[in-house]
Design an enzyme around this catalytic site. Structure first.
Site, PDB file in Angstrom:
ATOM      1  N   HIS A  97       6.926   2.243   1.164  1.00 25.39           N
ATOM      2  CA  HIS A  97       5.840   1.808   0.289  1.00 25.39           C
ATOM      3  C   HIS A  97       5.090   3.018  -0.272  1.00 25.39           C
ATOM      4  O   HIS A  97       4.935   4.029   0.423  1.00 25.39           O
ATOM      5  CB  HIS A  97       4.844   0.929   1.060  1.00 25.39           C
ATOM      6  N   GLU A 115       0.706  -0.042   6.582  1.00 24.20           N
ATOM      7  CA  GLU A 115       0.768  -1.238   7.408  1.00 24.20           C
ATOM      8  C   GLU A 115       0.921  -0.843   8.869  1.00 24.20           C
ATOM      9  O   GLU A 115       1.084   0.332   9.210  1.00 24.20           O
ATOM     10  CB  GLU A 115       1.946  -2.116   6.974  1.00 24.20           C
ATOM     11  N   HIS A 172      11.185   2.667   6.739  1.00 24.88           N
ATOM     12  CA  HIS A 172      11.109   1.737   7.860  1.00 24.88           C
ATOM     13  C   HIS A 172      11.954   0.500   7.603  1.00 24.88           C
ATOM     14  O   HIS A 172      12.287   0.184   6.457  1.00 24.88           O
ATOM     15  CB  HIS A 172       9.656   1.317   8.127  1.00 24.88           C
ATOM     16  N   ARG A 192      12.888  -0.695  -2.197  1.00 26.80           N
ATOM     17  CA  ARG A 192      14.063  -0.947  -1.366  1.00 26.80           C
ATOM     18  C   ARG A 192      15.043   0.207  -1.522  1.00 26.80           C
ATOM     19  O   ARG A 192      15.475   0.524  -2.615  1.00 26.80           O
ATOM     20  CB  ARG A 192      14.693  -2.283  -1.802  1.00 26.80           C
TER      21      ARG A 192
END
Length: 310
Positions: A97, A115, A172, A192
């Site tokens: 991200h 996150e 991740h 992605r």
């Protein structure tokens, strides 16, 4: 006195999803491939709604915008955090991200996405991907271009109760057989990197290789954020992470807990057990918001909760 705001999740069917949320929490999931429950969310792509009480049926975005007094009269235009439950019945894509600055320029002013994950449950032998082994950006790009995923990615085993902080820029992937509680910035921007060649509706899912190469932190520097347990008479508590985006704590209540609400708002996720919160029955799988200037919430029972705040 203000009231607790119990939330009804918005569910997402995903190519890698399953049905563990129905079995573990009794959720009325929409399909046998339910991958995500956006449990506390004001994001336009999935808004959770209040169930019961004065604001029954309100979505969190409208509540934030029209009743700012519940959240300390915030300056932000949208609810800043997002809590999900993720059921990985299969491997998620390898992804990354962007941070706020990159997303603002490249994603129409969106927020970036930092996150964190708390492992609610996992199958024996489950593993996870966090970080990579490339020492330089040149090596990183070369390994991506040559598809050397086994050499590049940092994969290791996980267990129930593990916690991971995933700052923006961290490669991740949640993997098969894992149920996770995720607290994140309210953003739906994902790049992605690799998707195992899977097809969705007969076509490979879109990859974002150039943007991924732009934002991946290199070299990877993982940090453990979890503090030690503070044991009290009736409960124990530990800090899972304190960052500029959110602070997350875990509480194990043996009999009772008086939890002072000192923040603009406090998010509460019940992860195990059952009990009462100010006389209201709560159980694993419940998610609620303790609003601004609520005071002290009295929790009774044998249960575990995770709290989040700015």
């Amino acid at each position: 006195m203000s009231e607790l705001l119990f939330m009804e999740p918005c569910f997402k069917t995903m190519i890698w999803g399953g049905h563990k949320m129905r079995e573990k929490y009794g959720y009325s999931i929409p399909s046998e491939e339910t991958g995500e429950a956006w449990a506390i969310s004001g994001h336009q792509n999935g808004k959770s709604t209040v169930k019961g009480g004065t604001y029954d049926g309100w979505n969190l975005d409208d509540l934030w915008k029209q009743h700012g007094e519940l959240f300390g009269h915030p300056a932000e235009t949208s609810f800043p955090l997002l809590v999900k439950v993720i059921d990985a019945n299969n491997d998620l894509s390898i992804q990354v991200h962007p941070d706020d600055a990159y997303a603002a320029v490249h994603e129409n002013g969106s927020k970036g996405k930092t996150e964190c994950w708390y492992v609610l449950d996992c199958e024996k032998g489950a593993d996870i991907i966090v970080g990579h082994h490339a020492r330089t950006r040149e090596e990183l790009v070369q390994m991506i271009d040559e598809g050397k995923w086994d050499q590049l990615l940092n994969c290791f085993p996980i267990h129930k109760g593990d916690f991971f902080y995933i700052p923006s820029g961290t490669v991740h992937a949640i993997r098969k057989g894992t149920l996770i509680l995720e607290v994140q910035q309210s953003s739906d921007v994902t790049y992605r990197l690799y998707d195992y060649g899977r097809l969705q509706n007969g076509k490979p899912r879109e990859l974002h290789l150039d943007k991924s190469k732009d934002v991946i932190t290199c070299p990877h520097s993982g940090v453990s954020t979890t503090g030690a347990w503070d044991d009290r008479k009736d409960y124990r508590v530990r800090q899972l992470v304190k960052s500029q985006y959110f602070t997350v704590e875990q509480w194990k209540v043996g009999t009772a807990l008086d939890l002072e609400q000192k923040y603009d708002f406090l998010l509460v996720d019940v992860t195990e057990g059952s009990g009462m919160a100010d006389g209201i029955p709560v159980k694993a799988g419940d998610h609620f918001i303790v609003p601004y200037q609520y005071g002290t919430m009295h929790v009774e029972g044998n249960l575990e909760i995770i709290t989040s705040h700015l």
